[in-house]
Design an enzyme around this catalytic site. Structure first.
Site, mmCIF file in Angstrom:
data_model
loop_
_atom_site.group_PDB
_atom_site.id
_atom_site.type_symbol
_atom_site.label_atom_id
_atom_site.label_comp_id
_atom_site.label_asym_id
_atom_site.label_seq_id
_atom_site.Cartn_x
_atom_site.Cartn_y
_atom_site.Cartn_z
ATOM 1 N N ASP A 88 0.865 -1.181 0.000
ATOM 2 C CA ASP A 88 0.000 0.000 0.000
ATOM 3 C C ASP A 88 0.903 1.234 0.000
ATOM 4 O OD1 ASP A 88 0.919 0.249 2.622
ATOM 5 O OD2 ASP A 88 -1.071 0.332 3.541
ATOM 6 N N HIS A 89 0.306 2.404 0.190
ATOM 7 C CA HIS A 89 1.096 3.647 0.145
ATOM 8 C C HIS A 89 2.123 3.699 1.274
ATOM 9 C CE1 HIS A 89 -2.544 4.124 2.511
ATOM 10 N NE2 HIS A 89 -1.900 5.011 3.250
ATOM 11 N N CYS A 100 3.202 -3.016 4.150
ATOM 12 C CA CYS A 100 2.299 -1.925 4.502
ATOM 13 C C CYS A 100 2.936 -1.214 5.698
ATOM 14 C CB CYS A 100 0.870 -2.402 4.756
ATOM 15 S SG CYS A 100 0.597 -3.372 6.249
ATOM 16 N N GLY A 101 2.185 -0.406 6.421
ATOM 17 C CA GLY A 101 2.796 0.332 7.521
ATOM 18 C C GLY A 101 3.336 -0.588 8.598
ATOM 19 N N THR A 102 2.503 -1.518 9.038
ATOM 20 C CA THR A 102 2.900 -2.462 10.086
ATOM 21 C C THR A 102 3.219 -3.855 9.546
ATOM 22 O OG1 THR A 102 0.603 -3.112 10.352
ATOM 23 C CG2 THR A 102 1.417 -1.345 11.799
ATOM 24 N N GLY A 103 2.767 -4.146 8.344
ATOM 25 C CA GLY A 103 2.814 -5.510 7.807
ATOM 26 C C GLY A 103 1.588 -6.321 8.193
ATOM 27 N N GLY A 133 -1.942 -5.421 8.375
ATOM 28 C CA GLY A 133 -3.148 -5.359 7.542
ATOM 29 C C GLY A 133 -2.986 -6.131 6.245
ATOM 30 N N HIS A 162 9.019 -24.270 8.915
ATOM 31 C CA HIS A 162 7.952 -25.032 9.570
ATOM 32 C C HIS A 162 6.562 -24.759 8.999
ATOM 33 C CE1 HIS A 162 10.377 -25.895 13.519
ATOM 34 N NE2 HIS A 162 10.976 -26.336 12.421
ATOM 35 N N ARG A 182 6.741 -33.766 9.617
ATOM 36 C CA ARG A 182 5.637 -33.472 10.543
ATOM 37 C C ARG A 182 5.064 -32.085 10.285
ATOM 38 N NH1 ARG A 182 10.286 -32.241 13.249
ATOM 39 N NH2 ARG A 182 10.281 -30.521 14.745
ATOM 40 N N HIS A 183 5.890 -31.206 9.751
ATOM 41 C CA HIS A 183 5.398 -29.851 9.486
ATOM 42 C C HIS A 183 4.426 -29.832 8.302
ATOM 43 C CE1 HIS A 183 8.132 -28.504 12.474
ATOM 44 N NE2 HIS A 183 9.145 -29.062 11.836
HETATM 45 C C1 RB5 Z 1 -1.924 2.855 6.380
HETATM 46 O O1 RB5 Z 1 -1.978 4.116 6.998
HETATM 47 C C2 RB5 Z 1 -1.744 1.771 7.420
HETATM 48 O O2 RB5 Z 1 -2.874 1.684 8.234
HETATM 49 C C3 RB5 Z 1 -1.464 0.456 6.755
HETATM 50 O O3 RB5 Z 1 -0.340 0.575 5.957
HETATM 51 C C4 RB5 Z 1 -1.154 -0.728 7.647
HETATM 52 O O4 RB5 Z 1 -0.208 -0.387 8.613
HETATM 53 C C5 RB5 Z 1 -2.280 -1.479 8.190
HETATM 54 O O5 RB5 Z 1 -2.096 -2.574 8.734
#
Ligand code: RB5
Length: 139
Positions: free
Chosen positions: A7-8, A64-67, A69, A97, A131-132
């Site tokens: 995403d952005h 994404c910002g956090t990975g 979402g 695994h 097993r995995h």
């Molecule tokens: C975008 O602002 C942010 O919410 C998205 O990139 C992400 O971090 C969501 O999980």
């Protein structure tokens, strides 16, 4: 062939990862986004993960910002096993695994040095099977 998507918020890290993959000779296809303008992570995940699900690409790397979402969206695509990783051990063992085929990274979480290390270990660790495989088949 690695499918890339973001995403952005993940766009700047995706662009750095492209340069890194170029430097180590790994081929990729960028499924966008292609500018820093708003682009929703669920859409980005769907486009890149479809290419993996169809067998056009072997694995995906998504940002994404956090990975988080983009990983939630990626895991809704049948055949995708996506993992958000911000440490080396998880990136290694989600391959060994879980046979993860999609690495999700947080551009607002990671520095580029760690991100490149995570990409490396994710791409270079084989699934152990055995097993995995039984457990992965249960998913
Ligand atoms: C975008 O602002 C942010 O919410 C998205 O990139 C992400 O971090 C969501 O999980």
């Amino acid at each position: 062939m690695i499918a890339l998507g973001s995403d952005h918020a993940g766009f700047p890290l995706k662009e750095k990862i492209k340069k890194y993959l170029d430097s180590i000779g790994v081929k990729y296809k960028d499924f966008g986004c292609f500018t820093p303008e708003r682009f929703d992570y669920a859409v980005a995940a769907q486009i890149a993960c479809d290419a993996v699900a169809k067998g056009e690409c072997d694995k995906a790397i998504l940002c994404c910002g956090t990975g988080v979402g983009i990983s939630m969206a990626a895991n809704k695509v049948k055949g995708i096993r996506a993992a958000v990783c911000s440490d080396y051990f998880s990136a290694k063992y989600t391959r060994a695994h879980n046979d993860a085929n999609c690495l999700c990274l947080g551009a607002r979480v990671l520095g580029e040095g760690l991100a490149f290390e995570l990409v490396d270990v994710f791409l270079n660790t084989e699934f152990e099977g055995g097993r995995h495989k039984t457990r992965v088949d249960q998913i």
